[in-house]
Scaffold this motif. Structure first.
Motif, PDB file in Angstrom:
ATOM      1  N   LEU A 169      97.998  35.011  -2.916  1.00  0.00           N
ATOM      2  CA  LEU A 169      97.765  33.922  -1.965  1.00  0.00           C
ATOM      3  C   LEU A 169      99.069  33.356  -1.427  1.00  0.00           C
ATOM      4  O   LEU A 169      99.160  33.033  -0.235  1.00  0.00           O
ATOM      5  N   GLU A 170     100.060  33.241  -2.267  1.00  0.00           N
ATOM      6  CA  GLU A 170     101.345  32.695  -1.817  1.00  0.00           C
ATOM      7  C   GLU A 170     101.950  33.579  -0.724  1.00  0.00           C
ATOM      8  O   GLU A 170     102.391  33.080   0.305  1.00  0.00           O
ATOM      9  N   ALA A 171     101.931  34.895  -0.929  1.00  0.00           N
ATOM     10  CA  ALA A 171     102.469  35.813   0.074  1.00  0.00           C
ATOM     11  C   ALA A 171     101.674  35.754   1.374  1.00  0.00           C
ATOM     12  O   ALA A 171     102.228  35.938   2.463  1.00  0.00           O
ATOM     13  N   LEU A 172     100.374  35.488   1.250  1.00  0.00           N
ATOM     14  CA  LEU A 172      99.517  35.395   2.431  1.00  0.00           C
ATOM     15  C   LEU A 172      99.593  34.017   3.093  1.00  0.00           C
ATOM     16  O   LEU A 172      99.072  33.829   4.188  1.00  0.00           O
ATOM     17  N   GLY A 173     100.207  33.051   2.408  1.00  0.00           N
ATOM     18  CA  GLY A 173     100.290  31.698   2.946  1.00  0.00           C
ATOM     19  C   GLY A 173      98.985  30.941   2.832  1.00  0.00           C
ATOM     20  O   GLY A 173      98.710  30.033   3.612  1.00  0.00           O
ATOM     21  N   LEU A 174      98.172  31.304   1.835  1.00  0.00           N
ATOM     22  CA  LEU A 174      96.867  30.666   1.637  1.00  0.00           C
ATOM     23  C   LEU A 174      96.871  29.852   0.348  1.00  0.00           C
ATOM     24  O   LEU A 174      97.652  30.100  -0.555  1.00  0.00           O
ATOM     25  N   VAL A 209      94.295  36.832   7.603  1.00  0.00           N
ATOM     26  CA  VAL A 209      95.728  36.735   7.826  1.00  0.00           C
ATOM     27  C   VAL A 209      96.117  38.020   8.539  1.00  0.00           C
ATOM     28  O   VAL A 209      96.034  39.122   7.968  1.00  0.00           O
ATOM     29  N   GLY A 210      96.477  37.884   9.814  1.00  0.00           N
ATOM     30  CA  GLY A 210      96.817  39.051  10.610  1.00  0.00           C
ATOM     31  C   GLY A 210      98.169  39.617  10.249  1.00  0.00           C
ATOM     32  O   GLY A 210      99.030  38.918   9.704  1.00  0.00           O
TER      33      GLY A 210
END
Length: 139
Positions: A40-45, A57-58
């Protein structure tokens, strides 16, 4: 990030059934992953965002939630599915899609494939079923 990612609630049987349908029937290069196994952190979620709605997340860093995320997934799929995704982006349809999405999210435990655990927030699910999804025996 090289690939777009569609994130859903892997602890919800209804959501998992929908994700399995996507993987079987909707040709897309996007990763379809339960948030419980996503970075989630890498995805910004955040967990709260993922508990609230499915997330997109595109590869370009764009983000969307709920029916907007579904529209993005469909837009990144085969030709017929792209038409459905475009339909979800038509303003009156988009406006109607959010209340319908929220109704489904609130009632997913009652829908085909849903279970009682689907209606609980993640914290309550972990308290009852543990992080593995199996009932805790209480110590």
């Amino acid at each position: 990030m090289e690939t777009s990612t569609f994130v859903y609630d892997g602890d919800c049987a209804f959501c998992t059934s929908c994700a399995e349908f996507i993987e079987r029937r909707i040709p897309t290069a996007a990763r379809v992953v339960p948030w419980q196994f996503a970075d989630l952190e890498a995805l910004g979620l955040t967990v709260a965002e993922c508990e609230e709605a499915v997330q997109w997340v595109g590869a370009d860093g764009s983000r969307a939630a709920g029916p907007d995320a579904i529209a993005k997934l469909l837009a990144a799929s085969g030709p017929l599915w792209r038409i459905a995704g475009a339909g979800l982006r038509i303003p009156p349809v988009r406006v109607a899609a959010w209340p319908l999405y929220r109704w489904v999210a609130r009632n997913r435990h009652r829908l085909p494939g849903g279970t009682a655990a689907c209606s609980l927030p993640q914290e309550a699910r972990e308290r009852l079923y543990g992080p593995t999804g199996r009932p805790t025996t209480g110590a």
